[in-house]
Enzyme design. Structure first.
Site, PDB file in Angstrom:
ATOM      1  N   LYS A  58      10.033  23.845  10.845  1.00 46.95           N
ATOM      2  CA  LYS A  58       8.676  24.055  11.370  1.00 46.95           C
ATOM      3  C   LYS A  58       8.216  22.837  12.184  1.00 46.95           C
ATOM      4  CE  LYS A  58       9.523  27.392   9.977  1.00 46.95           C
ATOM      5  NZ  LYS A  58      10.631  27.937   9.182  1.00 46.95           N
ATOM      6  N   GLY A 192      19.238  36.590  12.983  1.00 49.34           N
ATOM      7  CA  GLY A 192      18.313  36.700  11.856  1.00 49.34           C
ATOM      8  C   GLY A 192      17.222  35.644  11.993  1.00 49.34           C
ATOM      9  N   VAL A 193      16.659  35.273  10.860  1.00 47.07           N
ATOM     10  CA  VAL A 193      15.508  34.378  10.898  1.00 47.07           C
ATOM     11  C   VAL A 193      15.882  32.997  11.452  1.00 47.07           C
ATOM     12  CG1 VAL A 193      13.508  33.657   9.581  1.00 47.07           C
ATOM     13  CG2 VAL A 193      14.837  35.570   8.775  1.00 47.07           C
ATOM     14  N   GLY A 281      23.302  34.370   7.330  1.00 47.02           N
ATOM     15  CA  GLY A 281      22.791  34.628   5.978  1.00 47.02           C
ATOM     16  C   GLY A 281      23.171  33.514   5.021  1.00 47.02           C
ATOM     17  N   ALA A 330      10.865  30.453   0.149  1.00 45.75           N
ATOM     18  CA  ALA A 330      10.403  29.336  -0.669  1.00 45.75           C
ATOM     19  C   ALA A 330       9.248  29.738  -1.583  1.00 45.75           C
ATOM     20  CB  ALA A 330       9.976  28.188   0.243  1.00 45.75           C
ATOM     21  N   HIS A 454     -16.442  35.945  14.151  1.00 43.19           N
ATOM     22  CA  HIS A 454     -16.216  36.197  15.574  1.00 43.19           C
ATOM     23  C   HIS A 454     -16.430  34.908  16.374  1.00 43.19           C
ATOM     24  CE1 HIS A 454     -16.210  38.189  19.444  1.00 43.19           C
ATOM     25  NE2 HIS A 454     -17.289  37.477  19.752  1.00 43.19           N
TER      26      HIS A 454
HETATM   27  P1  FAD Z   1      16.929  25.462  -2.905  1.00 47.38           P
HETATM   28  O1  FAD Z   1      15.794  25.047  -2.064  1.00 47.38           O
HETATM   29  O2  FAD Z   1      18.207  25.790  -2.232  1.00 47.38           O
HETATM   30  O3  FAD Z   1      17.146  24.284  -3.956  1.00 47.38           O
HETATM   31  C1  FAD Z   1      18.204  24.262  -4.850  1.00 47.38           C
HETATM   32  C2  FAD Z   1      18.479  22.819  -5.252  1.00 47.38           C
HETATM   33  O4  FAD Z   1      19.411  22.815  -6.338  1.00 47.38           O
HETATM   34  C3  FAD Z   1      19.154  22.002  -4.140  1.00 47.38           C
HETATM   35  O5  FAD Z   1      18.559  20.733  -4.061  1.00 47.38           O
HETATM   36  C4  FAD Z   1      20.606  21.884  -4.603  1.00 47.38           C
HETATM   37  O6  FAD Z   1      21.231  20.694  -4.143  1.00 47.38           O
HETATM   38  C5  FAD Z   1      20.401  21.829  -6.111  1.00 47.38           C
HETATM   39  N1  FAD Z   1      21.575  22.224  -6.894  1.00 47.38           N
HETATM   40  C6  FAD Z   1      22.395  23.289  -6.730  1.00 47.38           C
HETATM   41  N2  FAD Z   1      23.318  23.347  -7.712  1.00 47.38           N
HETATM   42  C7  FAD Z   1      23.087  22.282  -8.510  1.00 47.38           C
HETATM   43  C8  FAD Z   1      23.685  21.803  -9.685  1.00 47.38           C
HETATM   44  N3  FAD Z   1      24.691  22.456 -10.275  1.00 47.38           N
HETATM   45  N4  FAD Z   1      23.211  20.656 -10.242  1.00 47.38           N
HETATM   46  C9  FAD Z   1      22.149  19.986  -9.678  1.00 47.38           C
HETATM   47  N5  FAD Z   1      21.544  20.417  -8.573  1.00 47.38           N
HETATM   48  C10 FAD Z   1      21.993  21.553  -7.997  1.00 47.38           C
HETATM   49  N6  FAD Z   1      11.671  29.979   3.423  1.00 47.38           N
HETATM   50  C11 FAD Z   1      10.351  30.200   3.624  1.00 47.38           C
HETATM   51  O7  FAD Z   1       9.694  30.750   2.734  1.00 47.38           O
HETATM   52  N7  FAD Z   1       9.735  29.807   4.783  1.00 47.38           N
HETATM   53  C12 FAD Z   1      10.408  29.202   5.775  1.00 47.38           C
HETATM   54  O8  FAD Z   1       9.826  28.865   6.803  1.00 47.38           O
HETATM   55  C13 FAD Z   1      11.798  28.967   5.601  1.00 47.38           C
HETATM   56  N8  FAD Z   1      12.502  28.349   6.555  1.00 47.38           N
HETATM   57  C14 FAD Z   1      13.826  28.099   6.348  1.00 47.38           C
HETATM   58  C15 FAD Z   1      14.544  27.489   7.358  1.00 47.38           C
HETATM   59  C16 FAD Z   1      15.879  27.228   7.186  1.00 47.38           C
HETATM   60  C17 FAD Z   1      16.647  26.555   8.291  1.00 47.38           C
HETATM   61  C18 FAD Z   1      16.524  27.577   5.963  1.00 47.38           C
HETATM   62  C19 FAD Z   1      17.976  27.267   5.736  1.00 47.38           C
HETATM   63  C20 FAD Z   1      15.821  28.194   4.949  1.00 47.38           C
HETATM   64  C21 FAD Z   1      14.466  28.470   5.136  1.00 47.38           C
HETATM   65  N9  FAD Z   1      13.717  29.118   4.168  1.00 47.38           N
HETATM   66  C22 FAD Z   1      12.398  29.376   4.376  1.00 47.38           C
HETATM   67  C23 FAD Z   1      14.316  29.544   2.892  1.00 47.38           C
HETATM   68  C24 FAD Z   1      13.976  28.518   1.790  1.00 47.38           C
HETATM   69  O9  FAD Z   1      14.443  27.251   2.188  1.00 47.38           O
HETATM   70  C25 FAD Z   1      14.635  28.938   0.492  1.00 47.38           C
HETATM   71  O10 FAD Z   1      14.243  30.257   0.168  1.00 47.38           O
HETATM   72  C26 FAD Z   1      14.190  28.018  -0.633  1.00 47.38           C
HETATM   73  O11 FAD Z   1      14.546  26.679  -0.362  1.00 47.38           O
HETATM   74  C27 FAD Z   1      14.848  28.444  -1.955  1.00 47.38           C
HETATM   75  O12 FAD Z   1      14.375  27.614  -2.973  1.00 47.38           O
HETATM   76  P2  FAD Z   1      15.220  27.371  -4.298  1.00 47.38           P
HETATM   77  O13 FAD Z   1      14.436  26.398  -5.089  1.00 47.38           O
HETATM   78  O14 FAD Z   1      15.562  28.668  -4.900  1.00 47.38           O
HETATM   79  O15 FAD Z   1      16.585  26.717  -3.828  1.00 47.38           O
HETATM   80  P1  NAD Z   2      19.459  36.421   7.977  1.00 48.56           P
HETATM   81  O1  NAD Z   2      19.915  37.313   6.908  1.00 48.56           O
HETATM   82  O2  NAD Z   2      18.024  36.371   8.311  1.00 48.56           O
HETATM   83  O3  NAD Z   2      20.218  36.752   9.329  1.00 48.56           O
HETATM   84  C1  NAD Z   2      21.605  36.731   9.439  1.00 48.56           C
HETATM   85  C2  NAD Z   2      21.994  37.587  10.619  1.00 48.56           C
HETATM   86  O4  NAD Z   2      23.371  37.367  10.873  1.00 48.56           O
HETATM   87  C3  NAD Z   2      21.811  39.076  10.345  1.00 48.56           C
HETATM   88  O5  NAD Z   2      21.114  39.661  11.407  1.00 48.56           O
HETATM   89  C4  NAD Z   2      23.237  39.588  10.221  1.00 48.56           C
HETATM   90  O6  NAD Z   2      23.392  40.920  10.619  1.00 48.56           O
HETATM   91  C5  NAD Z   2      23.979  38.626  11.135  1.00 48.56           C
HETATM   92  N1  NAD Z   2      25.396  38.512  10.846  1.00 48.56           N
HETATM   93  C6  NAD Z   2      26.011  38.487   9.642  1.00 48.56           C
HETATM   94  N2  NAD Z   2      27.348  38.337   9.810  1.00 48.56           N
HETATM   95  C7  NAD Z   2      27.578  38.259  11.136  1.00 48.56           C
HETATM   96  C8  NAD Z   2      28.743  38.078  11.926  1.00 48.56           C
HETATM   97  N3  NAD Z   2      29.941  37.948  11.377  1.00 48.56           N
HETATM   98  N4  NAD Z   2      28.615  38.045  13.262  1.00 48.56           N
HETATM   99  C9  NAD Z   2      27.382  38.149  13.844  1.00 48.56           C
HETATM  100  N5  NAD Z   2      26.238  38.320  13.145  1.00 48.56           N
HETATM  101  C10 NAD Z   2      26.336  38.363  11.807  1.00 48.56           C
HETATM  102  O7  NAD Z   2      20.022  34.986   7.590  1.00 48.56           O
HETATM  103  P2  NAD Z   2      19.772  33.543   8.217  1.00 48.56           P
HETATM  104  O8  NAD Z   2      19.129  33.630   9.540  1.00 48.56           O
HETATM  105  O9  NAD Z   2      21.055  32.827   8.061  1.00 48.56           O
HETATM  106  O10 NAD Z   2      18.738  32.937   7.194  1.00 48.56           O
HETATM  107  C11 NAD Z   2      19.045  32.921   5.804  1.00 48.56           C
HETATM  108  C12 NAD Z   2      17.838  33.164   4.999  1.00 48.56           C
HETATM  109  O11 NAD Z   2      17.023  31.995   4.983  1.00 48.56           O
HETATM  110  C13 NAD Z   2      16.917  34.245   5.528  1.00 48.56           C
HETATM  111  O12 NAD Z   2      17.324  35.525   5.138  1.00 48.56           O
HETATM  112  C14 NAD Z   2      15.629  33.883   4.900  1.00 48.56           C
HETATM  113  O13 NAD Z   2      15.612  34.393   3.598  1.00 48.56           O
HETATM  114  C15 NAD Z   2      15.680  32.375   4.868  1.00 48.56           C
HETATM  115  N6  NAD Z   2      14.902  31.825   5.993  1.00 48.56           N
HETATM  116  C16 NAD Z   2      13.574  32.108   6.044  1.00 48.56           C
HETATM  117  C17 NAD Z   2      12.820  31.633   7.086  1.00 48.56           C
HETATM  118  C18 NAD Z   2      11.364  31.963   7.130  1.00 48.56           C
HETATM  119  O14 NAD Z   2      10.835  32.398   6.124  1.00 48.56           O
HETATM  120  N7  NAD Z   2      10.690  31.781   8.269  1.00 48.56           N
HETATM  121  C19 NAD Z   2      13.403  30.869   8.088  1.00 48.56           C
HETATM  122  C20 NAD Z   2      14.765  30.631   8.022  1.00 48.56           C
HETATM  123  C21 NAD Z   2      15.506  31.104   6.959  1.00 48.56           C
END
Ligand code: FAD
Ligand code: NAD
Length: 475
Positions: A58, A192-193, A281, A330, A454
């Site tokens: 973000k 995807g996202v 994904g 998250a 408004h």
């Molecule tokens: P995580 O955040 O993955 O945290 C898990 C933690 O556990 C990590 O620190 C990992 O190192 C630790 N861990 C794992 N295994 C072990 C172990 N055995 N021992 C000790 N530690 C361990 N979601 C949104 O809602 N809004 C967004 O805008 C958004 N943007 C995103 C952008 C990107 C690029 C990505 C990749 C994801 C985004 N997400 C977003 C998704 C969001 O980040 C995840 O849904 C969220 O972080 C999941 O939270 P969690 O606590 O389940 O796991």
């Molecule tokens: P995603 O599931 O959103 O999108 C993955 C895309 O990749 C899908 O459209 C899928 O059809 C495509 N795909 C899968 N295999 C493929 C292949 N072999 N070749 C071409 N396309 C293929 O997953 P992401 O973008 O990796 O993000 C992972 C997750 O992280 C999201 O599903 C979301 O839960 C979370 N996230 C959330 C936000 C947010 O809330 N704004 C932002 C980023 C990530």
């Protein structure tokens, strides 16, 4: 002597750190174990979200949008800026500072709430009266015990077999958030996202962005009306080159570029990119967790199996967030963390998975809650719909952000709101009103009768609600 806790949380992402804080607030002696290390090799709390997910993405989305505004939008406001230039290093430094402030903030919150924080890999080694968890960090290890365990180990990027991610030439989300210079040609696998958000960042900063998506449909999870209009805007105005229905073949990373073979509309092509982002994904992370030693089960896709209150089959072991079913978001992880802590403390924690809001931070933003029009049709639910375009909103005009609309879907018989879908400015903020309304079981008429300020973007939601009964005031 083994340190004994009431609750051990494994993982300090938005699920785990919130669960630990809430458990401690409820008087439970709590430890949170996390292994994440930032690029400099230092322990960093906050999981994917704070380190390499929501927060850094973000920050870059905002910076890149400002750059684009300065280049292309200030002029219409009568603001002339000369010699706009880009300092990628400063942009990344700002992002890193924000991340650092938030991740260190978790440590302070742990101290304030008396959560014990341990850095290292947590592995369940046995059960009985309480569970044992070995925490290993480099060459050293320590075992702690806890009556209750919360698995909050999150997710990791899904890999394409045979495609090695080095986070230099071929990146996952971590590398995509830290490109040191703007690639001339950026390839993204997956529309995807992450693909759309990171594609938008680098497109605004000057890259030519090509997104290769396997599925023949665009944003299949969103309401069809939204994905259709978003497709038009992203491909025509934003200029993302998105190819649907691609079959990815060999990917070869060289010193200066990466070549991607793919098949699209029956034609085999080889594209050359300066950088490639793979965003196909994420998969649940249970690596080396020792689930089998305590009888916790994972399903065929690797998600830890839980019931509606996040209980695993093993007594007093819970799992939350990305590592279990439901959207990988998250806020969903955090709410499950709160619910589980409250359940452990003897309260009735619960999360309604039906009303989790989704946001995609593109421009315009996409946000929704509840069911889509295509889901309602498939479920045979009779509904009415009201749709209001931002072009008629005074506030949207003042902002100069008039693309998109708000669509409200309500039950034909009861008028209860079943889904709200927004494509437009600040959709991420506007969606909260819809979530609150739906959690309170509101009808479209309830929203129609509530006073909205408004001029504000929220008037579009008000008008969409009026539109359900075909009595728009501004259309
Ligand atoms: P995580 O955040 O993955 O945290 C898990 C933690 O556990 C990590 O620190 C990992 O190192 C630790 N861990 C794992 N295994 C072990 C172990 N055995 N021992 C000790 N530690 C361990 N979601 C949104 O809602 N809004 C967004 O805008 C958004 N943007 C995103 C952008 C990107 C690029 C990505 C990749 C994801 C985004 N997400 C977003 C998704 C969001 O980040 C995840 O849904 C969220 O972080 C999941 O939270 P969690 O606590 O389940 O796991
Ligand atoms: P995603 O599931 O959103 O999108 C993955 C895309 O990749 C899908 O459209 C899928 O059809 C495509 N795909 C899968 N295999 C493929 C292949 N072999 N070749 C071409 N396309 C293929 O997953 P992401 O973008 O990796 O993000 C992972 C997750 O992280 C999201 O599903 C979301 O839960 C979370 N996230 C959330 C936000 C947010 O809330 N704004 C932002 C980023 C990530």
């Amino acid at each position: 002597m083994t340190k004994a806790f009431d609750v051990a949380v494994i993982g300090a992402g938005p699920g785990g750190y919130v669960a630990a804080i809430r458990a401690a607030q409820l008087g439970l002696n709590t430890v949170c174990i996390d292994e994440f290390k930032s690029e400099d090799g230092k322990a960093s709390l906050g999981g994917t979200c704070l380190n390499v997910g929501c927060i850094p993405s973000k920050a870059l989305l905002e910076s890149s949008e400002n750059y684009e505004r300065a280049l292309h939008k200030f002029g219409e406001h009568g603001i002339r800026v000369k010699d706009v230039s880009l300092d990628v290093a400063a942009m990344l430094a700002r992002k890193d500072k924000i991340v650092q402030q938030f991740t260190s903030g978790i440590g302070l919150l742990f101290k304030k709430n008396k959560v014990t924080s341990m850095h290292g890999h947590g592995r369940l080694t046995g059960g009985g009266e309480s569970y044992q968890i070995e925490v290993s960090n480099g060459g050293t290890s320590e075992t702690v015990s806890a009556k209750h365990v919360v698995i909050a180990t999150g997710s990791v990027p899904r890999q394409i077999p045979g495609l090695a991610v080095d986070n230099v030439r071929v990146c996952d989300n971590t590398g995509a958030l830290s490109l040191k210079e703007v690639p001339g040609r950026l390839g993204v696998i997956g529309a995807g996202v992450i693909g759309l958000e990171m594609g938008s960042v680098w497109k605004r900063l000057g890259s030519e962005v090509t997104i290769l998506e396997a599925l023949p449909v665009f944003l299949g999870a969103a309401d069809e009306g939204v994905s259709k209009e978003a497709w038009r805007i992203f491909t025509k105005s934003v200029g993302l080159d998105i190819k649907l229905g691609c079959k990815i073949g060999a990917v070869k990373a060289g010193k200066k570029s990466v070549s991607v073979q793919y098949e699209h509309e029956g034609t085999a092509t080889v594209a050359e990119f300066d950088r490639l982002v793979v965003a196909v994904g994420r998969v649940p992370n249970t690596r080396g967790l020792g689930l089998e030693t305590v009888g916790v089960k994972a399903d065929a896709r690797g998600f830890v199996e839980v019931d509606e209150r996040n209980r695993t089959v093993a007594p007093n072991i819970y799992a939350i967030g990305d590592v279990v079913r439901g959207p990988m978001l998250a806020h969903k992880s955090s709410e499950e963390g709160v619910a589980v802590a409250e359940t452990i403390a003897g309260q009735h924690g619960h999360v309604n998975l039906e009303h989790i809001p989704w946001v995609i931070y593109t421009a315009p933003e996409i946000a929704w809650v509840g069911r889509t029009e295509q889901q309602l049709k498939a479920d045979g639910v009779a509904y009415r719909s009201g749709q209001f375009p931002f072009i008629v909103s005074g506030r949207a005009r003042a902002l100069g952000e008039t693309a998109g609309f708000v669509k409200m879907l309500a039950d034909e018989r009861t008028d209860r709101i079943l889904g709200v879908h927004i494509l437009g400015p600040f959709a991420s903020e506007l969606i909260s009103e819809a979530v609150v309304a739906m959690e309170f079981g509101a009808t479209a008429e309830d929203i129609a009768r509530i006073v909205h300020a408004h001029p504000s973007l929220s008037e579009a939601l008000h008008e969409a609600a009026l539109g359900v009964d075909k009595r728009f005031l501004s259309l």
